[in-house]
Design a protein around this motif. Structure first.
Motif, PDB file in Angstrom:
ATOM      1  N   ALA A 121       0.519  -1.131  -0.119  1.00 48.07           N
ATOM      2  CA  ALA A 121       0.011   0.032  -0.072  1.00 48.07           C
ATOM      3  C   ALA A 121       1.118   1.020   0.130  1.00 48.07           C
ATOM      4  O   ALA A 121       0.286   1.910  -0.869  1.00 48.07           O
ATOM      5  N   ARG A 122       1.880   1.128   1.043  1.00 44.54           N
ATOM      6  CA  ARG A 122       3.044   2.722   0.625  1.00 44.54           C
ATOM      7  C   ARG A 122       3.474   1.921  -0.652  1.00 44.54           C
ATOM      8  O   ARG A 122       3.928   4.294  -0.314  1.00 44.54           O
ATOM      9  N   VAL A 126      -0.728  -2.572  -4.189  1.00 41.69           N
ATOM     10  CA  VAL A 126      -1.255  -3.326  -3.528  1.00 41.69           C
ATOM     11  C   VAL A 126      -2.066  -4.205  -4.685  1.00 41.69           C
ATOM     12  O   VAL A 126      -1.782  -5.770  -4.977  1.00 41.69           O
TER      13      VAL A 126
END
Length: 179
Positions: A121-122, A126
């Protein structure tokens, strides 16, 4: 042999020291030294034989190591984990035995999965993570079909997740004894 779900007093501090050392080298060098695993296995063998006497202690050591090895070996064969991580869980199993190493593996997978999702996600990856996961699930034995190197999600020092899972299980089982 192992009839309780807790580690006897000399075991927990030794295992915690070993997994913290493994996690720190994995973070720093992205590898878990074989010498650390070997020293841990030898120490576990001596400790198990001391706690349970020779034949029973050696059998406890062997079954714990084999269960630990067997739990993560499929992930290694699917190229989802490095060999050092598999050997580290085998070492942990040699110290704490089959019942507890199962819980350590479970806790490690949860911690590692949450960590992988957070990293993806960072990095805004994803969808790549889910695509790579689906590829491995659909083609688990395919060695000829490889995602392109540019599609790599990167590596994760999984020794940290193993250390966190090990410590969580050991602290959790010790806390149950005091209730």
């Amino acid at each position: 042999m192992f009839t309780t779900l807790y580690a006897p007093p000399p075991i927990a501090p030794c295992v915690i020291a070993l997994v913290v050392a493994a996690a720190s080298t994995d973070l720093q060098c992205r590898r878990i030294p074989n010498i650390l695993v070997a020293v841990g296995l030898v120490g576990a063998l001596f400790t198990q034989c001391w706690l349970h006497e020779f034949p029973a202690g050696a059998l406890a050591w062997l079954t714990g190591a084999l269960v630990g090895l067997g739990l993560f070996l499929p992930l290694y064969l699917l190229r989802g984990m490095a060999a050092g991580d598999v050997k580290l869980l085998a070492m942990v199993g040699a110290w704490i035995g089959p019942p507890l190493v199962f819980y350590v593996a479970l806790a490690t997978c949860v911690i590692g999965g949450v960590w992988a999702l957070a990293l993806a996600a960072r990095r805004g990856q994803v969808s790549k993570l889910f695509s790579a996961t689906m590829f491995v699930l659909i083609h688990p034995t395919s060695r000829s079909v490889n995602p392109a190197p540019a599609e790599s999600m990167g590596t994760m020092p999984y020794g940290v997740a193993i250390a966190a899972g090990t410590i969580a299980v050991l602290v959790g089982t010790a806390a149950q004894l005091e209730i």
